[in-house]
Design a protein around this motif. Structure first.
Motif, PDB file in Angstrom:
ATOM      1  N   ILE A 158       7.232   1.694   5.829  1.00  0.00           N
ATOM      2  CA  ILE A 158       5.977   1.014   5.492  1.00  0.00           C
ATOM      3  C   ILE A 158       6.161  -0.498   5.589  1.00  0.00           C
ATOM      4  CG2 ILE A 158       4.222   0.636   3.716  1.00  0.00           C
ATOM      5  CD1 ILE A 158       4.218   3.453   4.907  1.00  0.00           C
ATOM      6  N   ASN A 159       5.265  -1.134   6.318  1.00  0.00           N
ATOM      7  CA  ASN A 159       5.293  -2.592   6.480  1.00  0.00           C
ATOM      8  C   ASN A 159       4.408  -3.220   5.403  1.00  0.00           C
ATOM      9  OD1 ASN A 159       5.087  -5.265   7.260  1.00  0.00           O
ATOM     10  ND2 ASN A 159       4.938  -4.810   9.443  1.00  0.00           N
ATOM     11  N   PHE A 160       5.019  -3.605   4.275  1.00  0.00           N
ATOM     12  CA  PHE A 160       4.251  -4.167   3.168  1.00  0.00           C
ATOM     13  C   PHE A 160       3.686  -5.551   3.512  1.00  0.00           C
ATOM     14  CE2 PHE A 160       7.029  -1.124   0.914  1.00  0.00           C
ATOM     15  CZ  PHE A 160       6.047  -0.399   0.258  1.00  0.00           C
ATOM     16  N   TYR A 161       4.354  -6.273   4.389  1.00  0.00           N
ATOM     17  CA  TYR A 161       3.845  -7.586   4.816  1.00  0.00           C
ATOM     18  C   TYR A 161       2.511  -7.409   5.548  1.00  0.00           C
ATOM     19  CZ  TYR A 161       3.411 -12.018   7.286  1.00  0.00           C
ATOM     20  OH  TYR A 161       2.935 -13.211   7.780  1.00  0.00           O
ATOM     21  N   GLU A 162       2.431  -6.386   6.409  1.00  0.00           N
ATOM     22  CA  GLU A 162       1.181  -6.123   7.136  1.00  0.00           C
ATOM     23  C   GLU A 162       0.068  -5.734   6.163  1.00  0.00           C
ATOM     24  OE1 GLU A 162      -0.520  -3.301  10.778  1.00  0.00           O
ATOM     25  OE2 GLU A 162       1.344  -2.764   9.748  1.00  0.00           O
ATOM     26  N   GLN A 163       0.405  -4.943   5.137  1.00  0.00           N
ATOM     27  CA  GLN A 163      -0.585  -4.562   4.124  1.00  0.00           C
ATOM     28  C   GLN A 163      -1.141  -5.797   3.420  1.00  0.00           C
ATOM     29  OE1 GLN A 163       0.962  -1.637   1.397  1.00  0.00           O
ATOM     30  NE2 GLN A 163       1.020  -0.009   2.944  1.00  0.00           N
ATOM     31  N   LYS A 164      -0.258  -6.744   3.078  1.00  0.00           N
ATOM     32  CA  LYS A 164      -0.703  -7.986   2.421  1.00  0.00           C
ATOM     33  C   LYS A 164      -1.604  -8.798   3.343  1.00  0.00           C
ATOM     34  CE  LYS A 164       1.069  -8.145  -1.757  1.00  0.00           C
ATOM     35  NZ  LYS A 164       0.173  -8.288  -2.943  1.00  0.00           N
ATOM     36  N   GLU A 165      -1.278  -8.830   4.619  1.00  0.00           N
ATOM     37  CA  GLU A 165      -2.091  -9.559   5.596  1.00  0.00           C
ATOM     38  C   GLU A 165      -3.499  -8.959   5.668  1.00  0.00           C
ATOM     39  OE1 GLU A 165      -1.298 -12.217   8.063  1.00  0.00           O
ATOM     40  OE2 GLU A 165      -0.027 -12.582   6.324  1.00  0.00           O
ATOM     41  N   ILE A 166      -3.590  -7.633   5.664  1.00  0.00           N
ATOM     42  CA  ILE A 166      -4.892  -6.962   5.734  1.00  0.00           C
ATOM     43  C   ILE A 166      -5.677  -7.210   4.449  1.00  0.00           C
ATOM     44  CG2 ILE A 166      -6.016  -4.696   5.827  1.00  0.00           C
ATOM     45  CD1 ILE A 166      -3.709  -3.829   7.696  1.00  0.00           C
ATOM     46  N   GLN A 167      -4.984  -7.156   3.305  1.00  0.00           N
ATOM     47  CA  GLN A 167      -5.647  -7.470   2.036  1.00  0.00           C
ATOM     48  C   GLN A 167      -6.252  -8.864   2.072  1.00  0.00           C
ATOM     49  OE1 GLN A 167      -2.858  -6.950  -1.177  1.00  0.00           O
ATOM     50  NE2 GLN A 167      -2.691  -4.736  -0.875  1.00  0.00           N
ATOM     51  N   GLY A 168      -5.470  -9.824   2.536  1.00  0.00           N
ATOM     52  CA  GLY A 168      -5.951 -11.205   2.622  1.00  0.00           C
ATOM     53  C   GLY A 168      -7.136 -11.340   3.564  1.00  0.00           C
ATOM     54  N   PHE A 169      -7.102 -10.604   4.686  1.00  0.00           N
ATOM     55  CA  PHE A 169      -8.204 -10.674   5.651  1.00  0.00           C
ATOM     56  C   PHE A 169      -9.494 -10.122   5.055  1.00  0.00           C
ATOM     57  CE2 PHE A 169     -10.673  -8.493   9.002  1.00  0.00           C
ATOM     58  CZ  PHE A 169     -11.082  -9.623   9.702  1.00  0.00           C
ATOM     59  N   LEU A 170      -9.401  -8.958   4.380  1.00  0.00           N
ATOM     60  CA  LEU A 170     -10.599  -8.380   3.775  1.00  0.00           C
ATOM     61  C   LEU A 170     -11.125  -9.255   2.637  1.00  0.00           C
ATOM     62  CD1 LEU A 170      -9.755  -4.553   3.794  1.00  0.00           C
ATOM     63  CD2 LEU A 170     -11.470  -5.741   5.158  1.00  0.00           C
ATOM     64  N   GLN A 171     -10.230  -9.918   1.933  1.00  0.00           N
ATOM     65  CA  GLN A 171     -10.673 -10.882   0.915  1.00  0.00           C
ATOM     66  C   GLN A 171     -11.462 -12.019   1.563  1.00  0.00           C
ATOM     67  OE1 GLN A 171      -7.313 -12.256  -1.358  1.00  0.00           O
ATOM     68  NE2 GLN A 171      -6.868 -10.240  -2.225  1.00  0.00           N
ATOM     69  N   ASN A 172     -11.010 -12.465   2.724  1.00  0.00           N
ATOM     70  CA  ASN A 172     -11.711 -13.551   3.433  1.00  0.00           C
ATOM     71  C   ASN A 172     -13.106 -13.116   3.879  1.00  0.00           C
ATOM     72  OD1 ASN A 172      -9.507 -15.188   3.102  1.00  0.00           O
ATOM     73  ND2 ASN A 172      -8.734 -14.966   5.176  1.00  0.00           N
ATOM     74  N   THR A 173     -13.222 -11.846   4.321  1.00  0.00           N
ATOM     75  CA  THR A 173     -14.555 -11.362   4.718  1.00  0.00           C
ATOM     76  C   THR A 173     -15.493 -11.334   3.516  1.00  0.00           C
ATOM     77  OG1 THR A 173     -14.013  -9.009   4.392  1.00  0.00           O
ATOM     78  CG2 THR A 173     -13.564  -9.949   6.561  1.00  0.00           C
TER      79      THR A 173
END
Length: 529
Positions: free
Chosen positions: A314-329
């Protein structure tokens, strides 16, 4: 020598002038502006006389006068010099305390992230993309939410509604260990940090001591409603009236009793988890009820994910990136009024319990989807007020119906969620074994249920005449039989038919308008020719 307070060491504040050095030992408390208690060390500059140490309140004239006289006697200097020095120290300490209070307040405030141009453009491009809900759901899955495809998207849309004047609320229901809190927590992480409040336990009056607008347009995530029973009444008031007020008696500086008003304003979006459906009926009536997937298929998904974590896949860094992106939306969504021109044609099945509230939830959820699609909806303006608004489309209604089908089905069911799950598992077992009758012990062993839980389910099912006892001569063990194996499917079909009929009615009403507009345009073209 210029007067100055040395603040390098907060535990040892030093003030000096040409004659005296005053050291405040242990610093000062920044709370309670009506007093200034200090421990002071006062000594003469370049003198062998021993310093004087004393604790006092600089705002207490009696204490101050005694201290000044004492210092004047021991140090053999005029009282006016000491009085002036203490007055200057008091002013410097007041300035220092105000600055410290401001600093603490700033540190307590969550910093609101300012998006750069590239982040805004990326978020806007996503919100303008086709099939937005499915793409959003895919990203929610990639952010670490496993399974629960319908529930996670429902919860995400409900959390997005926090920015509206009529936010939605959600309660997650399921057996212990089914991942209710995990689902709520992971979807909650997709909301900007400055717009969510996570709470583990709540005291009875906890909500009254938030700042007046501290909770406004925020998501309140309550980990376990069972630990917040005393706070449920003000929570309901905050949900319904969007404002709570409490009066308290306190004393002023003169010792006089006075009444103070503690006011906290909404609106807020509230989410909570519980295993007890009936206990929180008043709160549940104001909320969407999400029943977690307790199937074997969902268990397999969770366990496979756990194995992937253990094996480092599991790539936890990628999960954090997606979380940040959805927060931006979420951050670029702006409050805007939503109008549903089709509202008068939307009806709920008569089987739905408490239709007034459910109908309102249904309409609000459709508006919440339109709100999420705001970058794909034409902005219009009210001719009378000039207010900007967007309109609900047929696509929004179709999306809402698809997501809410299970919710409406549960709202139409006279059984509790856990009892319904039991009955459907029971039906599946009987179908697999090609049996009509069963014993309680047989099913309890098959489904691994506690005896008390099964007894509670059977009482509901017998009262609703969904199962019945079958007495057989010579047998002491009770036999049971399901009275109607297709009742839930029939209810589901009834709800789906009602929703489909409403949609077809709306589509039929639009087609003539479009045809008429086409004819009018044709007439105009011929006239021009």
């Amino acid at each position: 020598m210029a007067t100055k307070l040395q603040i390098e060491n907060a535990e040892q504040l030093i003030y000096e002038n040409e004659l005296l050095q005053l050291t405040v030992l242990g610093g000062i408390k920044i709370e309670g502006l009506d007093r200034m208690r200090i421990t002071v060390k006062l000594e003469l500059q370049e003198s062998s006389r021993p310093p004087i140490r004393h604790n006092l309140d600089l705002y207490n004239d009696t204490q101050l006068e005694k201290f000044i006289r004492k210092c004047a006697e021991k140090l053999e200097i005029g009282t006016s010099v000491i009085s002036a020095s203490l007055s200057e120290l008091t002013e410097e300490l007041e300035k220092y305390r105000i600055e410290r209070i401001k600093e603490v307040e700033q540190n307590l405030k969550l910093k609101i992230k300012q998006l750069n141009l590239a982040e805004k453009e990326e978020a806007e491009t996503f919100l303008k993309s086709k099939d937005l809900l499915n793409k959003t759901n895919e990203l929610i899955g990639k952010s670490g939410v496993i399974g629960e495809e319908i529930n996670r998207l429902l919860m995400y849309i409900i959390f997005t509604s926090r920015q509206r004047e009529q936010p939605l609320h959600v309660i997650s229901l399921g057996s212990s260990g089914t991942g209710k809190t995990h689902l709520q927590e992971k979807v909650g992480e997709l909301v900007p940090e400055e717009e969510r409040v996570s709470i583990t336990t709540l005291s009875e009056n906890a909500f009254y001591y938030f700042g007046k607008q501290e909770l406004k347009h925020k998501v309140i995530l309550i980990e376990d409603l069972d630990g917040a029973e005393n706070a449920l009444y003000p929570l309901r008031e905050l949900q319904t009236k969007k404002r709570i007020v409490k009066t308290i008696a306190s004393k002023n500086n003169k010792g006089e009793t006075q009444t103070k008003y503690l006011v906290v304003e909404g609106p807020v979006c509230v989410a909570g988890c519980t295993t007890k459906e009936y206990i929180y009926e008043d709160n549940a009536n104001r909320s969407f009820l999400i029943y977690l997937d307790e199937s074997q298929e969902q268990d397999e998904k969770i366990m496979a994910y756990q194995r992937q974590i253990s094996s480092g896949e599991i790539n936890f860094y990628e999960q954090k990136e997606i979380q940040g992106f959805l927060q931006n939306t979420q951050r670029i969504l702006e409050p805007i009024r939503v109008i549903n021109p089709f509202a008068n044609k939307l009806n709920l099945p008569q089987s739905v319990f408490k239709p007034r509230r459910t109908n309102n939830h249904y309409l609000q959820f459709i508006e919440a989807i339109t709100f999420y699609y705001q970058y794909q909806r034409e902005k219009k303006y009210d001719k009378q007020t000039g207010e900007e608004y967007i309109e609900v489309t047929i696509e929004d209604i179709e999306n809402a119906n698809s997501l809410l089908k299970e919710i409406l089905l549960r709202k139409s069911d006279e059984l509790t969620g856990s009892c319904r799950n039991y009955l459907e598992l029971l039906k599946s077992y009987l179908k697999l074994k090609k049996k009509k009758q069963f014993t309680a012990l047989e099913i309890r062993k098959q489904l691994r249920l506690p005896k008390t839980s099964q007894w509670r389910y059977h009482k509901q099912l017998v009262d609703a005449y969904l199962i019945k006892k079958v007495e057989k001569k010579g047998k002491q063990t009770n036999q049971y039989q399901v009275t109607n194996e297709k009742e839930y499917k029939e209810l589901e079909t009834q709800i789906q038919t009602m929703l489909d009929d409403c949609l077809q009615d709306i589509k039929r009403s639009i087609v003539p308008k479009r045809s008429k507009a086409k004819v009018e345009r044709s007439k105009v073209t011929k006239t021009a020719s």
